[in-house]
Design an enzyme around this catalytic site. Structure first.
Site, PDB file in Angstrom:
ATOM      1  N   GLN A   1       0.816  -1.205   0.000  1.00  0.00           N
ATOM      2  CA  GLN A   1       0.000   0.000   0.000  1.00  0.00           C
ATOM      3  C   GLN A   1       0.848   1.251   0.000  1.00  0.00           C
ATOM      4  OE1 GLN A   1      -1.107   0.487   4.655  1.00  0.00           O
ATOM      5  NE2 GLN A   1      -1.848  -1.432   3.717  1.00  0.00           N
TER       6      GLN A   1
ATOM      7  N   HIS B   1       4.797   0.560   0.924  1.00  0.00           N
ATOM      8  CA  HIS B   1       5.187  -0.195   2.110  1.00  0.00           C
ATOM      9  C   HIS B   1       4.211  -1.320   2.377  1.00  0.00           C
ATOM     10  CE1 HIS B   1       2.369   2.893   3.515  1.00  0.00           C
ATOM     11  NE2 HIS B   1       1.997   2.001   4.420  1.00  0.00           N
TER      12      HIS B   1
ATOM     13  N   ARG C   1      -4.580   0.673  -1.491  1.00  0.00           N
ATOM     14  CA  ARG C   1      -4.058  -0.675  -1.709  1.00  0.00           C
ATOM     15  C   ARG C   1      -3.571  -0.819  -3.137  1.00  0.00           C
ATOM     16  NH1 ARG C   1      -9.122  -2.495   0.250  1.00  0.00           N
ATOM     17  NH2 ARG C   1      -9.140  -2.646   2.515  1.00  0.00           N
TER      18      ARG C   1
END
Length: 319
Positions: free
Chosen positions: A96, A173, A193
Site C-alpha cells: 500500500q 510499504h 491498496r
C-alpha cells in the site's frame, strides 16, 4: 486543572489481524481477529476515550475541542496532528501507499499520512516492505501490478525487535506476517491498496485496489530514509534514550527507564506516552497514574513537571 489522561483505545478487526494485542497487552474487546488498537486517536473512524478520572468516558476529541490549548503553542491549526496504534499482523498486510499532505487534503479532505514503525516483536524471518529496490516508470509500475510481478521490485527488510522504519507519505510499504508494531502516524486513515495477495473479505469478495490514486502519489524510487532510528542510543544511567524519528508532525523518542525519569510538558507541546514493555507509575503534582504495557497516556501542554517510574520501555511523542 491540567492533568495526564489515560486513554481507552478503539479497536479494529481487519482480516489480517491476530490475537497478540489480547494475549500480550490484555486488550479487552469481543472483536476477533484483533488487528489494531488505536491508542491515541481523535479520528472519526476510531476515537479513543478517557479511561478514568473526572473526564472518564469522554472522547479525547471532545476534551481537546473544548480546550485546544491542551495541545500547546507548537501544534498547527486543525487539532491533534497524530494517531498512535498498536498493530498485530498475523498475516501480511496489503502492499500500500498513503497520500501526501497536498493530495490528501485535495482528494480525501483529510491529512496525508507519514508514519513511523517501531517493532515491538517480530517472528523469525519477518519482513517489512519499504519502497523499491530500483527506480520505476509509472508505466512499468502499472504493468507489474497488472501482471502480478510487483513484489519483485519491492525492497523487503528483515526485522527484529527494536527496529525502526520511517515511512514518508508516498512511500510504498507493507507489514509482513509475524510483526507486532507500534505505529506513530499523522491523523489520517487514507490508504491506497496496490496489491492484496488476491485475498477475499468475509463475504468472499476481492478487496478493492486503488491503482490510479496510488500511481498519483507513489514515489517510484528507493526510499530516502535509511532503516533504523534517527539518533544513537544514549545511556544516562537511570534511563537510556534514542531519538527514533522526527518530522513536521511528530518527534518520537524511545525511553528505556531503569528507575525513573523527570519530564516536563510545558506550554509548547503535549506529550503522548505509549508503554511498549514493563509497567510504570506516572506522578505529577496533582496525583499519580499506573500504566501497563500497551497503554497510552496523553499529558496536556502546560501540565508541567512529572516523573515516570519504571522499569519500562516507553515511546514519548511530542512536537
Amino acid at each position: 486543572m491540567r492533568e495526564p489522561l489515560k486513554l481507552a483505545p478503539a479497536f479494529k478487526d481487519y482480516l489480517w489481524g491476530g490475537e497478540r494485542l489480547r494475549t500480550v497487552f490484555g486488550k479487552k474487546t469481543d472483536l476477533s481477529p484483533l488487528a489494531e488498537s488505536w491508542e491515541l486517536s481523535v479520528h472519526r473512524d476510531g476515537p479513543c476515550r478517557i479511561a478514568e478520572g473526572r473526564l472518564a468516558g469522554r472522547t479525547l476529541a471532545e476534551v481537546l475541542d473544548a480546550d485546544p490549548a491542551l495541545l500547546g503553542s507548537a501544534c498547527p491549526a486543525g487539532g491533534l496532528p497524530i494517531l498512535i496504534k498498536l498493530i498485530d499482523a498475523k498475516q501480511q498486510l496489503s502492499v500500500q501507499v498513503h497520500p501526501t499532505e497536498d493530495y490528501a487534503m485535495r482528494v480525501e479532505h483529510e491529512h496525508g499520512k507519514t508514519e513511523m514503525w517501531y517493532v515491538i516483536d517480530a517472528a523469525p524471518g519477518a519482513e517489512l516492505l519499504y519502497g523499491f529496490r530500483h527506480p520505476l516508470s509509472e508505466q512499468t509500475f502499472r504493468a507489474h501490478i497488472a501482471d502480478g510481478t510487483l513484489l519483485d521490485d519491492i525492497n523487503a527488510v528483515k526485522v527484529k525487535k527494536g527496529d525502526v522504519l520511517f515511512i514518508e507519505a508516498g512511500t510504498l510499504h507493507g507489514i509482513g506476517a509475524g510483526c507486532l508494531i507500534a505505529e506513530i502516524q499523522q491523523n489520517s486513515n487514507s490508504t491506497y491498496r496496490i496489491f492484496d495477495y488476491n485475498r477475499r473479505d468475509k463475504n468472499g469478495a476481492l478487496r478493492p485496489l486503488h491503482i490510479d490514486k496510488a500511481a498519483a502519489v507513489t514515489r517510484l524510487a528507493p526510499p530516502v530514509r535509511p532503516v533504523g532510528p534517527l539518533g544513537p542510543r544514549v545511556d544516562r544511567g537511570a534511563y537510556a534514550e534514542t531519538v527514533l524519528g522526527v518530522c513536521d508532525y511528530f518527534s518520537t523518542t524511545l525511553l528505556e527507564i531503569r528507575t525513573s525519569l523527570a519530564l516536563c510538558a510545558d506550554s509548547r507541546s503535549y506529550h503522548a506516552i505509549l508503554l511498549t514493555a514493563g509497567s510504570a507509575k506516572l506522578r505529577w503534582a496533582g496525583g499519580a497514574l499506573d500504566i501497563a504495557a500497551g497503554e497510552c497516556v496523553f499529558v496536556p501542554a502546560g501540565c508541567g513537571a512529572y516523573r515516570l517510574f519504571g522499569p519500562c520501555d516507553a515511546l514519548l511523542t511530542t512536537l
